[in-house]
Write a protein that holds these residues in place. Structure first.
Motif, PDB file in Angstrom:
ATOM      1  N   ASP A 158       1.033  -1.474   0.364  1.00 16.49           N
ATOM      2  CA  ASP A 158      -0.215  -0.210  -0.261  1.00 16.49           C
ATOM      3  C   ASP A 158       0.931   0.969   0.452  1.00 16.49           C
ATOM      4  O   ASP A 158       0.349   2.392  -0.943  1.00 16.49           O
ATOM      5  CB  ASP A 158      -0.714   0.071   0.879  1.00 16.49           C
ATOM      6  CG  ASP A 158      -2.554  -1.272   1.209  1.00 16.49           C
ATOM      7  OD1 ASP A 158      -2.191  -1.318   0.245  1.00 16.49           O
ATOM      8  OD2 ASP A 158      -2.909  -1.197   2.272  1.00 16.49           O
ATOM      9  N   SER A 159       2.242   0.841   0.388  1.00 15.89           N
ATOM     10  CA  SER A 159       3.129   2.490   0.767  1.00 15.89           C
ATOM     11  C   SER A 159       2.941   2.840  -0.534  1.00 15.89           C
ATOM     12  O   SER A 159       3.891   4.205  -1.318  1.00 15.89           O
ATOM     13  CB  SER A 159       4.352   2.281   1.543  1.00 15.89           C
ATOM     14  OG  SER A 159       4.910   1.266   0.945  1.00 15.89           O
ATOM     15  N   TYR A 160       2.866   1.603  -1.708  1.00 17.84           N
ATOM     16  CA  TYR A 160       3.622   2.696  -2.659  1.00 17.84           C
ATOM     17  C   TYR A 160       2.050   3.377  -3.710  1.00 17.84           C
ATOM     18  O   TYR A 160       3.068   4.744  -4.014  1.00 17.84           O
ATOM     19  CB  TYR A 160       3.494   1.547  -4.079  1.00 17.84           C
ATOM     20  CG  TYR A 160       3.740   2.056  -5.703  1.00 17.84           C
ATOM     21  CD1 TYR A 160       5.064   2.281  -5.751  1.00 17.84           C
ATOM     22  CD2 TYR A 160       2.364   1.954  -6.225  1.00 17.84           C
ATOM     23  CE1 TYR A 160       4.888   2.932  -7.645  1.00 17.84           C
ATOM     24  CE2 TYR A 160       2.887   2.155  -7.611  1.00 17.84           C
ATOM     25  CZ  TYR A 160       4.058   2.931  -8.005  1.00 17.84           C
ATOM     26  OH  TYR A 160       3.316   4.028  -8.824  1.00 17.84           O
ATOM     27  N   PHE A 161       1.111   2.691  -3.512  1.00  8.46           N
ATOM     28  CA  PHE A 161       0.058   3.886  -4.310  1.00  8.46           C
ATOM     29  C   PHE A 161       0.039   4.696  -3.348  1.00  8.46           C
ATOM     30  O   PHE A 161      -0.612   5.716  -3.772  1.00  8.46           O
ATOM     31  CB  PHE A 161      -0.738   3.007  -4.246  1.00  8.46           C
ATOM     32  CG  PHE A 161      -0.785   1.194  -4.667  1.00  8.46           C
ATOM     33  CD1 PHE A 161      -1.024   1.563  -6.171  1.00  8.46           C
ATOM     34  CD2 PHE A 161      -0.836  -0.006  -4.619  1.00  8.46           C
ATOM     35  CE1 PHE A 161      -1.419   0.274  -7.240  1.00  8.46           C
ATOM     36  CE2 PHE A 161      -0.863  -1.055  -4.838  1.00  8.46           C
ATOM     37  CZ  PHE A 161      -0.701  -1.033  -6.411  1.00  8.46           C
ATOM     38  N   ASP A 162       0.210   5.025  -1.930  1.00  7.73           N
ATOM     39  CA  ASP A 162      -0.270   6.336  -1.083  1.00  7.73           C
ATOM     40  C   ASP A 162       0.938   6.881  -1.768  1.00  7.73           C
ATOM     41  O   ASP A 162       0.693   8.201  -1.609  1.00  7.73           O
ATOM     42  CB  ASP A 162      -0.508   5.332  -0.109  1.00  7.73           C
ATOM     43  CG  ASP A 162      -1.581   5.028   0.227  1.00  7.73           C
ATOM     44  OD1 ASP A 162      -1.812   4.695   0.574  1.00  7.73           O
ATOM     45  OD2 ASP A 162      -0.928   4.240   2.193  1.00  7.73           O
ATOM     46  N   GLY A 163       2.059   6.483  -1.205  1.00  2.87           N
ATOM     47  CA  GLY A 163       3.486   7.391  -2.239  1.00  2.87           C
ATOM     48  C   GLY A 163       3.347   8.550  -3.417  1.00  2.87           C
ATOM     49  O   GLY A 163       3.011   9.670  -3.803  1.00  2.87           O
ATOM     50  N   LEU A 164       2.787   7.374  -4.670  1.00  4.74           N
ATOM     51  CA  LEU A 164       1.564   8.009  -5.588  1.00  4.74           C
ATOM     52  C   LEU A 164       1.032   8.968  -5.561  1.00  4.74           C
ATOM     53  O   LEU A 164       1.276   9.937  -6.032  1.00  4.74           O
ATOM     54  CB  LEU A 164       1.754   6.732  -6.716  1.00  4.74           C
ATOM     55  CG  LEU A 164       0.633   7.015  -8.015  1.00  4.74           C
ATOM     56  CD1 LEU A 164       2.364   7.510  -8.889  1.00  4.74           C
ATOM     57  CD2 LEU A 164       0.558   6.119  -8.693  1.00  4.74           C
ATOM     58  N   ARG A 165       0.241   8.918  -4.938  1.00  2.06           N
ATOM     59  CA  ARG A 165      -0.984  10.352  -4.243  1.00  2.06           C
ATOM     60  C   ARG A 165      -0.290  11.010  -4.241  1.00  2.06           C
ATOM     61  O   ARG A 165      -0.565  12.279  -4.473  1.00  2.06           O
ATOM     62  CB  ARG A 165      -2.060   8.761  -3.884  1.00  2.06           C
ATOM     63  CG  ARG A 165      -3.278  10.060  -3.875  1.00  2.06           C
ATOM     64  CD  ARG A 165      -4.637   9.371  -2.905  1.00  2.06           C
ATOM     65  NE  ARG A 165      -4.211   8.730  -1.452  1.00  2.06           N
ATOM     66  CZ  ARG A 165      -3.820   7.307  -1.480  1.00  2.06           C
ATOM     67  NH1 ARG A 165      -4.037   6.764  -2.603  1.00  2.06           N
ATOM     68  NH2 ARG A 165      -3.485   6.585  -0.230  1.00  2.06           N
ATOM     69  N   GLU A 166       0.448  10.777  -3.344  1.00  2.00           N
ATOM     70  CA  GLU A 166       0.809  11.796  -2.204  1.00  2.00           C
ATOM     71  C   GLU A 166       1.865  12.567  -3.177  1.00  2.00           C
ATOM     72  O   GLU A 166       1.337  13.835  -3.185  1.00  2.00           O
ATOM     73  CB  GLU A 166       1.444  11.959  -1.376  1.00  2.00           C
ATOM     74  CG  GLU A 166       0.710  10.799  -0.261  1.00  2.00           C
ATOM     75  CD  GLU A 166      -1.142  11.972   0.106  1.00  2.00           C
ATOM     76  OE1 GLU A 166      -0.953  13.483   0.184  1.00  2.00           O
ATOM     77  OE2 GLU A 166      -1.500  11.312   0.212  1.00  2.00           O
ATOM     78  N   ASP A 167       2.095  11.800  -3.959  1.00  2.00           N
ATOM     79  CA  ASP A 167       3.254  12.926  -4.496  1.00  2.00           C
ATOM     80  C   ASP A 167       2.431  13.580  -6.084  1.00  2.00           C
ATOM     81  O   ASP A 167       2.821  14.749  -5.975  1.00  2.00           O
ATOM     82  CB  ASP A 167       4.194  12.423  -5.688  1.00  2.00           C
ATOM     83  CG  ASP A 167       5.419  11.975  -7.094  1.00  2.00           C
ATOM     84  OD1 ASP A 167       6.025  13.358  -6.138  1.00  2.00           O
ATOM     85  OD2 ASP A 167       5.855  12.402  -7.588  1.00  2.00           O
ATOM     86  N   LEU A 168       1.923  13.106  -6.424  1.00  2.00           N
ATOM     87  CA  LEU A 168       1.033  13.901  -7.194  1.00  2.00           C
ATOM     88  C   LEU A 168       0.621  15.131  -7.223  1.00  2.00           C
ATOM     89  O   LEU A 168      -0.559  15.333  -7.503  1.00  2.00           O
ATOM     90  CB  LEU A 168       0.057  13.106  -8.557  1.00  2.00           C
ATOM     91  CG  LEU A 168       1.148  12.195  -9.426  1.00  2.00           C
ATOM     92  CD1 LEU A 168      -0.479  10.697  -9.541  1.00  2.00           C
ATOM     93  CD2 LEU A 168       1.323  12.489 -10.863  1.00  2.00           C
ATOM     94  N   ARG A 169      -0.587  14.408  -5.430  1.00  2.00           N
ATOM     95  CA  ARG A 169      -1.288  15.619  -5.618  1.00  2.00           C
ATOM     96  C   ARG A 169      -0.766  16.738  -4.790  1.00  2.00           C
ATOM     97  O   ARG A 169      -0.824  18.109  -4.805  1.00  2.00           O
ATOM     98  CB  ARG A 169      -1.285  15.310  -3.286  1.00  2.00           C
ATOM     99  CG  ARG A 169      -2.852  16.028  -2.998  1.00  2.00           C
ATOM    100  CD  ARG A 169      -2.528  15.982  -1.576  1.00  2.00           C
ATOM    101  NE  ARG A 169      -2.888  14.427  -1.109  1.00  2.00           N
ATOM    102  CZ  ARG A 169      -4.348  14.163  -1.093  1.00  2.00           C
ATOM    103  NH1 ARG A 169      -5.401  14.922  -1.279  1.00  2.00           N
ATOM    104  NH2 ARG A 169      -5.040  13.197  -0.644  1.00  2.00           N
ATOM    105  N   ALA A 170       0.822  16.607  -4.802  1.00  2.00           N
ATOM    106  CA  ALA A 170       1.774  18.025  -4.250  1.00  2.00           C
ATOM    107  C   ALA A 170       1.769  18.901  -5.728  1.00  2.00           C
ATOM    108  O   ALA A 170       2.145  19.352  -6.213  1.00  2.00           O
ATOM    109  CB  ALA A 170       3.142  17.320  -4.030  1.00  2.00           C
TER     110      ALA A 170
END
Length: 392
Positions: free
Chosen positions: A287-299
């Protein structure tokens, strides 16, 4: 011309070169930053790329893979649907691997439509939808998403009114490209109720399922009565930043999968064998991969949205995807095509006019789409350049 006929099939006569090809060529010619076409400028996870290398070296998928897709990937897709959404699919009969989501949509429409069938699509829509409906001999019926209080919303009354005795299918896209809208649970429930009431099929394109910043992604197939009438489409390209691999899939009932497979086998037959093995590993990332992708794109969304607002655009901040839609009228502009064609010379940035995603071109004439799936330093450079619009 031969025998007095145009060479191009009349169903495709309205479709020329895609706007993405035109604007990307313009970016190259002018040396501009390309925020038009939606592809990342960095590759996906190294572990996934290495998995593809291993597959090639081990001889996994170098020859024709099985028509439905390699068993490892079909199992991984089924596990993904259960893990993230609680949806159970049989990997042997309810999963089909395709050459990207575009082929998945095309094969679904070719399989499920007869000439003259009506297809309701949310406007603005991804440009391949119109072409795929046309190739299948269908008639597209757009239902327009309109901006309201800073976001785009679906008018459920308009959707219901669009259904006629000739309607066969609703083509849905959420998270939605190009507007960034994520349909709410209430909106999806209403779509599901309508489909059940009028006995409609639904093809739902969910390729941005993991790129949701506000709200949540809820598969339409999870609603009562929808599993047996929904073809769910997704792919690896957006989730894993590997758009060139073109590995997609559908999940659906055995009857729907069999129908789509009947069309798909005569399109590409099979493709991407080694990549299929690698995507199977990608879908099992933590899950950390999917969470990290989302937060990177949110920024990155916030960076570009803020910069566009400071440059004078009206910004519709997306709840999902990696696109920002803007209104150019505050800049004294009204023609998105002219604006986008002039933008590279004005400030060295390329965008896409949203009007190409509309049947009702006037509805999208003053909207322009920017992609933020780029490196942070590229977006910062683009924002700096765009600020020059106020003085140009």
């Amino acid at each position: 011309m031969t025998q007095g006929r145009p060479l191009l099939n009349r169903r495709l006569a309205e479709f020329g070169t895609t706007i993405f090809a035109e604007m990307s060529a313009l970016a190259v010619r002018t040396g501009s930053i390309n925020l038009g076409q939606g592809f990342p400028d960095t590759d996906g996870p190294e572990a996934v790329r290495e998995a593809a290398v291993r597959a090639v070296r081990a001889g996994h998928g170098n020859q024709y893979p099985p028509g439905p897709g390699v068993p490892e990937l079909r199992s991984a897709v089924a596990e993904h649907q259960r893990r993230h959404y609680g949806l159970a699919y049989d990997p042997d009969s309810e999963v089909l691997v395709t050459t990207g989501a575009t082929e998945a949509v095309a094969a679904s429409l070719l399989a499920l439509l007869e000439p003259g069938d009506e297809v309701i699509a949310l406007e603005p829509y991804y440009d391949s939808y119109a072409a795929c409906i046309a190739m299948a001999g269908g008639t597209r019926v757009p239902v327009t998403l309109r901006p309201h209080e800073g976001a785009y919303r679906l008018d459920l009354d308009e959707l219901r009114a669009a259904v006629t005795p000739r309607t066969r299918l609703i083509l849905l896209n959420t998270p939605h490209n190009p507007t960034g809208t994520v349909l709410t649970r209430e909106e999806l429930a209403a779509v599901a109720a309508l489909a059940c009431e009028r006995d409609l099929l639904v093809v739902t394109d969910e390729v941005y399922e993991h790129l949701v910043f506000e709200g949540e992604h809820i598969p339409l197939a999870s609603f009562p009565g929808m599993r047996e009438r929904t073809v769910t489409v997704s792919s690896a390209g957006k989730t894993f930043s590997l758009t060139g691999w073109k590995v997609g899939w559908i999940t659906a009932s055995p009857e729907l999968v069999a129908a789509v497979r009947s069309a798909k086998q005569f399109l590409t037959f099979v493709s991407g064998g080694p990549f299929q093995y690698a995507v199977a590993e990608a879908l099992r990332l933590p899950d950390s991969y999917f969470d990290g992708l989302r937060e990177d794109l949110r920024a990155k969304r916030d960076l570009l949205s803020t910069g566009l607002a400071e440059a004078g655009f009206e910004v519709y901040e997306p709840a999902g995807t990696y696109f920002v839609t803007t209104d150019i009228r505050p800049l004294g502009e009204s023609d998105g095509f002219a604006f986008c064609r002039a933008l590279p010379e004005r400030c060295g940035v390329v965008a896409v006019p949203n009007a190409v995603f509309y049947d009702h071109r006037e509805q999208g004439a003053h909207f322009v789409r920017f992609a933020f799936c780029k490196r942070t330093e590229v977006l910062e450079d683009a924002v700096s350049r765009l600020k020059g619009l106020r003085s140009s």
